[in-house]
Design a protein around this motif. Structure first.
Motif, PDB file in Angstrom:
ATOM      1  N   GLY A 123     -66.235 -11.350 -90.330  1.00 16.96           N
ATOM      2  CA  GLY A 123     -66.099 -11.080 -88.905  1.00 16.96           C
ATOM      3  C   GLY A 123     -64.721 -11.464 -88.417  1.00 16.96           C
ATOM      4  N   SER A 124     -64.539 -11.457 -87.126  1.00 16.46           N
ATOM      5  CA  SER A 124     -63.231 -11.744 -86.539  1.00 16.46           C
ATOM      6  C   SER A 124     -63.117 -13.218 -86.168  1.00 16.46           C
ATOM      7  N   ILE A 125     -61.896 -13.647 -85.907  1.00 14.60           N
ATOM      8  CA  ILE A 125     -61.668 -14.999 -85.403  1.00 14.60           C
ATOM      9  C   ILE A 125     -62.089 -15.018 -83.943  1.00 14.60           C
ATOM     10  N   PRO A 126     -63.060 -15.841 -83.562  1.00 12.80           N
ATOM     11  CA  PRO A 126     -63.540 -15.823 -82.170  1.00 12.80           C
ATOM     12  C   PRO A 126     -62.433 -16.204 -81.191  1.00 12.80           C
ATOM     13  N   SER A 127     -62.278 -15.425 -80.154  1.00 12.96           N
ATOM     14  CA  SER A 127     -61.272 -15.754 -79.136  1.00 12.96           C
ATOM     15  C   SER A 127     -61.604 -17.065 -78.444  1.00 12.96           C
ATOM     16  N   GLU A 128     -62.890 -17.453 -78.504  1.00 14.16           N
ATOM     17  CA  GLU A 128     -63.319 -18.703 -77.855  1.00 14.16           C
ATOM     18  C   GLU A 128     -62.654 -19.938 -78.459  1.00 14.16           C
ATOM     19  N   LEU A 129     -62.116 -19.818 -79.665  1.00 13.17           N
ATOM     20  CA  LEU A 129     -61.447 -20.972 -80.267  1.00 13.17           C
ATOM     21  C   LEU A 129     -60.260 -21.420 -79.425  1.00 13.17           C
ATOM     22  N   GLY A 130     -59.723 -20.511 -78.631  1.00 13.31           N
ATOM     23  CA  GLY A 130     -58.615 -20.850 -77.747  1.00 13.31           C
ATOM     24  C   GLY A 130     -58.993 -21.820 -76.651  1.00 13.31           C
ATOM     25  N   GLU A 131     -60.288 -22.067 -76.475  1.00 16.78           N
ATOM     26  CA  GLU A 131     -60.750 -23.017 -75.467  1.00 16.78           C
ATOM     27  C   GLU A 131     -60.749 -24.453 -75.981  1.00 16.78           C
ATOM     28  N   LEU A 132     -60.526 -24.632 -77.283  1.00 16.57           N
ATOM     29  CA  LEU A 132     -60.555 -25.972 -77.885  1.00 16.57           C
ATOM     30  C   LEU A 132     -59.161 -26.579 -77.787  1.00 16.57           C
ATOM     31  N   THR A 133     -58.774 -26.937 -76.584  1.00 20.06           N
ATOM     32  CA  THR A 133     -57.380 -27.264 -76.292  1.00 20.06           C
ATOM     33  C   THR A 133     -56.915 -28.602 -76.864  1.00 20.06           C
ATOM     34  N   PHE A 134     -57.810 -29.380 -77.464  1.00 20.29           N
ATOM     35  CA  PHE A 134     -57.403 -30.628 -78.100  1.00 20.29           C
ATOM     36  C   PHE A 134     -57.157 -30.458 -79.602  1.00 20.29           C
ATOM     37  N   LEU A 135     -57.287 -29.223 -80.096  1.00 19.71           N
ATOM     38  CA  LEU A 135     -57.123 -28.986 -81.533  1.00 19.71           C
ATOM     39  C   LEU A 135     -55.708 -29.322 -82.000  1.00 19.71           C
ATOM     40  N   VAL A 136     -55.657 -30.044 -83.109  1.00 16.34           N
ATOM     41  CA  VAL A 136     -54.400 -30.351 -83.781  1.00 16.34           C
ATOM     42  C   VAL A 136     -54.317 -29.577 -85.096  1.00 16.34           C
TER      43      VAL A 136
END
Length: 387
Positions: free
Chosen positions: A189-202
């Motif tokens: 599948g695709s990379i979920p656009s929702e991952l952009g909401e995880l703004t603390f990701l390092v």
């Protein structure tokens, strides 16, 4: 009135005493439930694996506790907070692991064992969990959507398993995540656009899967991201311009996809990029100016694309560069003497381009250079011998 106050005071003391008894009873009940759940899971493991946990046994004490067992760490109330059993060779599943018995668990780390089966949806009952690491096992099936209920997670690692299916959109709820590692599985599948909401990701690692489609522009919102690893998928399309916002990147891996278009001109404008690998794609155009001035680079791979430009002008001096591969592109020009100023360079590969001229004598003095591939170009003269 005095008698009434005395009675009221005694009633309050009795209430406090009663609550203390209830609390102590509740704590003891929780301890017993955790002990029973751990033993139940141990006995579900393969026989040889049970022998790897010799301390996991009942002892003749008034209030037996698992707090001294291998891999178990408790809080001051003797309640299990951490289960850490890394690299000890456990064989079994999580089917008989009673997650609901550990409401205070903060860490579940089963990294590098031989566990298999599916990841049970009941794992979502670990409401207080901060770190979940099931990497390097043999788990299969999908990632349960219930993982999205573990809203206190800062680390989620399911890498190096056999997981399939898509990345559940419920991961968007994990707003405290700093590390998400789903690499080396069979996710599709695709990379979920929702991952952009995880703004603390390092760190975001999705490499070596079967992910398709384009890279979502929303990843540009991950302004604190230092590691973005997407290599070894089936990603296509062009890099979104929003990637320019990732000024804290130190490691950026895009190799072995079918991504096209040009690289962002401001790549490395944060001045922190150390490793950039975009080999074996369909990139074209010139080398970004930002990459020319990226003195923090230690590793650069642009091989097997359609880049063009004057190789003696498009690259700078990189004091920390260890490895560079520009092979199988359309670079022209001459091999610049300034490569000799990359004092730590061990491997220089620029084969299968349109490079001419003579080999610079200065490069022959590079003491650390051990791999040099200039084949299939238009060079003339001789490569000087080292003194």
């Amino acid at each position: 009135m005095m008698q009434f106050k005395a009675v009221l005071h005694l009633s309050f003391i009795f209430l406090i005493f009663h609550l203390a008894i209830v609390f102590a009873s509740s704590i003891q009940q929780q301890r017993e439930e955790e002990l029973e759940a751990l033993l139940q899971w141990k006995f579900s493991l393969q026989n040889k694996s049970q022998a790897l946990l010799p301390s996991w046994k009942l002892v003749p004490l008034p209030n037996p506790s698992p707090c001294n067992w291998e891999g178990i760490i408790c809080n001051n109330a003797q309640i299990v907070n951490h289960i850490i059993l890394k690299s000890i060779g456990l064989i079994g599943t999580l089917e008989h692991f009673n997650f609901s018995s550990f409401p205070n668990l903060l860490t579940l780390d089963l990294y590098s064992n031989r566990l298999s089966g599916t990841i049970p949806p009941s794992i979502g009952k670990l409401a207080e969990l901060i770190k979940l690491n099931l990497s390097n096992n043999g788990f299969e099936g999908g990632i349960p959507k219930e993982v999205g209920g573990l809203v206190k997670l800062t680390l989620l690692s399911f890498s190096q398993n056999l997981l399939s299916g898509s990345i559940p959109s419920t991961i968007r709820n994990l707003r405290s995540l700093s590390v998400l590692n789903l690499g080396s599985n069979h996710l599709s599948g695709s990379i979920p656009s929702e991952l952009g909401e995880l703004t603390f990701l390092v760190e975001l690692r999705l490499h070596l899967n079967n992910l398709t489609g384009s890279i979502p522009p929303s990843l540009g919102d991950l302004s604190g991201l230092e590691v973005l690893s997407l290599y070894g998928n089936q990603l296509s399309g062009v890099l979104p311009k929003e990637i320019n916002k990732l000024t804290n990147l130190t490691h950026f891996f895009l190799s072995n996809n079918t991504i096209s278009g040009s690289l962002p001109q401001t790549l490395c404008h944060g001045g922190l990029l150390q490793c950039f690998c975009a080999s074996n794609n369909n990139f074209s155009g010139s080398v970004p100016k930002g990459l020319k001035n990226c003195t923090s680079l230690t590793r650069l791979r642009l091989d097997r694309n359609k880049f063009h430009g004057n190789i003696s002008e498009d690259f700078g001096i990189y004091p920390y560069l260890d490895y560079i591969d520009l092979s199988y592109n359309d670079f022209y020009g001459e091999v610049s003497p300034k490569w000799a100023k990359c004092r730590l360079l061990k491997s220089l590969k620029i084969s299968n381009n349109q490079i001419g001229g003579e080999f610079p004598a200065e490069l022959g003095e590079s003491s650390l250079l051990h791999v040099l591939d200039l084949s299939s170009n238009n060079l003339s003269g001789q490569i000087p011998k080292r003194s």
